[in-house]
Design a protein around this motif. Structure first.
Motif, PDB file in Angstrom:
ATOM      1  N   ALA A  93      38.724  12.546  60.737  1.00  0.00           N
ATOM      2  CA  ALA A  93      38.656  11.389  59.845  1.00  0.00           C
ATOM      3  C   ALA A  93      39.808  11.475  58.842  1.00  0.00           C
ATOM      4  N   GLU A  94      40.160  10.332  58.255  1.00  0.00           N
ATOM      5  CA  GLU A  94      41.234  10.315  57.268  1.00  0.00           C
ATOM      6  C   GLU A  94      40.727   9.771  55.946  1.00  0.00           C
ATOM      7  N   ASN A  95      41.175  10.393  54.859  1.00  0.00           N
ATOM      8  CA  ASN A  95      40.895   9.911  53.504  1.00  0.00           C
ATOM      9  C   ASN A  95      39.409   9.672  53.260  1.00  0.00           C
ATOM     10  N   ILE A  96      38.605  10.701  53.463  1.00  0.00           N
ATOM     11  CA  ILE A  96      37.176  10.604  53.213  1.00  0.00           C
ATOM     12  C   ILE A  96      36.811  11.484  52.026  1.00  0.00           C
ATOM     13  N   THR A  97      35.588  11.320  51.560  1.00  0.00           N
ATOM     14  CA  THR A  97      35.035  12.202  50.538  1.00  0.00           C
ATOM     15  C   THR A  97      33.720  12.747  51.060  1.00  0.00           C
ATOM     16  N   VAL A  98      33.531  14.045  50.928  1.00  0.00           N
ATOM     17  CA  VAL A  98      32.278  14.677  51.313  1.00  0.00           C
ATOM     18  C   VAL A  98      31.608  15.182  50.045  1.00  0.00           C
ATOM     19  N   PHE A  99      30.412  14.661  49.786  1.00  0.00           N
ATOM     20  CA  PHE A  99      29.571  15.184  48.717  1.00  0.00           C
ATOM     21  C   PHE A  99      28.787  16.318  49.371  1.00  0.00           C
ATOM     22  N   ALA A 100      29.318  17.534  49.234  1.00  0.00           N
ATOM     23  CA  ALA A 100      28.876  18.673  50.031  1.00  0.00           C
ATOM     24  C   ALA A 100      27.812  19.494  49.316  1.00  0.00           C
ATOM     25  N   PRO A 101      26.576  19.487  49.843  1.00  0.00           N
ATOM     26  CA  PRO A 101      25.537  20.312  49.230  1.00  0.00           C
ATOM     27  C   PRO A 101      25.834  21.797  49.428  1.00  0.00           C
ATOM     28  N   THR A 102      25.691  22.556  48.364  1.00  0.00           N
ATOM     29  CA  THR A 102      25.896  23.999  48.430  1.00  0.00           C
ATOM     30  C   THR A 102      24.698  24.657  49.116  1.00  0.00           C
ATOM     31  N   ASN A 103      24.819  25.932  49.407  1.00  0.00           N
ATOM     32  CA  ASN A 103      23.693  26.681  49.967  1.00  0.00           C
ATOM     33  C   ASN A 103      22.476  26.583  49.052  1.00  0.00           C
ATOM     34  N   ASP A 104      22.705  26.676  47.736  1.00  0.00           N
ATOM     35  CA  ASP A 104      21.601  26.568  46.772  1.00  0.00           C
ATOM     36  C   ASP A 104      20.911  25.215  46.870  1.00  0.00           C
ATOM     37  N   GLY A 134      33.750   6.800  53.084  1.00  0.00           N
ATOM     38  CA  GLY A 134      34.950   6.494  53.850  1.00  0.00           C
ATOM     39  C   GLY A 134      36.187   6.222  53.017  1.00  0.00           C
ATOM     40  N   GLU A 135      36.286   6.834  51.857  1.00  0.00           N
ATOM     41  CA  GLU A 135      37.474   6.731  50.996  1.00  0.00           C
ATOM     42  C   GLU A 135      37.536   7.993  50.138  1.00  0.00           C
TER      43      GLU A 135
END
Length: 195
Positions: A93-104, A134-135
């Motif tokens: 994918a291009e130019n995305i943002t991931v709101f990434a949950p941590t292990n905690d 998607g941005e």
């Protein structure tokens, strides 16, 4: 002609190594820098490795799923992404943002509920796609933002300074981590889609 000769003499006096930049370009230079990536922010950024592939600078060299796999705070997310078969999709994918949950963040979900999600491919894909926008979303868009996710729902952000909340429940604990193709915002709670 006298004015031009005077300017040429002044440049010669400045030295042979003087850099000549047209006046129109000097005014544009700060604007070009303004669009550059923001520095990572938040209390959990200090827990990232200071060097190597899992560090903030190391993550910038790889596409997002690969970068996440090198980050020790994201091992549960990486396992879920691999189980759902989304690693290549995210990496391409291009130019995305991931709101990434941590292990905690994943540890806050009761084990039986998490196991149920992990063993239901459709539900798992929906959940993971809800964490992807998607941005590219950076700190300047977080104070009062609404973003459509790849899952089809929306997430909202609010806050100021270095204190931002997603969907009024998750806190961004380390934000604006750049990868080759994405911005990553580490969150302390798994975001649950409403639809």
């Amino acid at each position: 002609m006298t004015v031009i000769n005077s300017r040429l003499k002044a440049l010669a006096v400045a030295g042979a190594g003087a850099l000549l930049v047209p006046i129109g370009l000097t005014a544009a230079a700060p604007a070009a820098q303004a669009g550059s990536a923001a520095e990572p922010f938040g209390p959990a950024c200090s827990s990232l490795p200071t060097s190597g592939e899992g560090s903030a600078s190391g993550m910038a060299d790889d596409p997002v799923a690969t970068a996440a796999s090198n980050n020790p705070e994201l091992s549960t997310l990486v396992s879920a992404v691999q189980k759902a078969g989304l690693a290549d999709t995210l990496n391409n994918a291009e130019n995305i943002t991931v709101f990434a949950p941590t292990n905690d963040a994943f540890e806050k979900i009761p084990k039986a509920d998490l196991d149920k999600i992990l063993n239901d491919e459709a539900q798992l894909k929906s959940l993971l796609n809800y964490h992807v926008v998607g941005e590219k979303v950076t700190v300047d868009q977080l104070p009062d933002g609404t973003f459509k996710t790849l899952q089809g729902g929306e997430i909202t952000t609010s806050g100021s300074g270095q204190n931002f909340t997603v969907n009024d429940s998750a806190k961004i604990v380390c934000g604006d981590l750049e990868t080759e193709n994405a911005t990553v915002q580490l969150v302390d709670t798994v975001l649950m889609p409403t639809s």
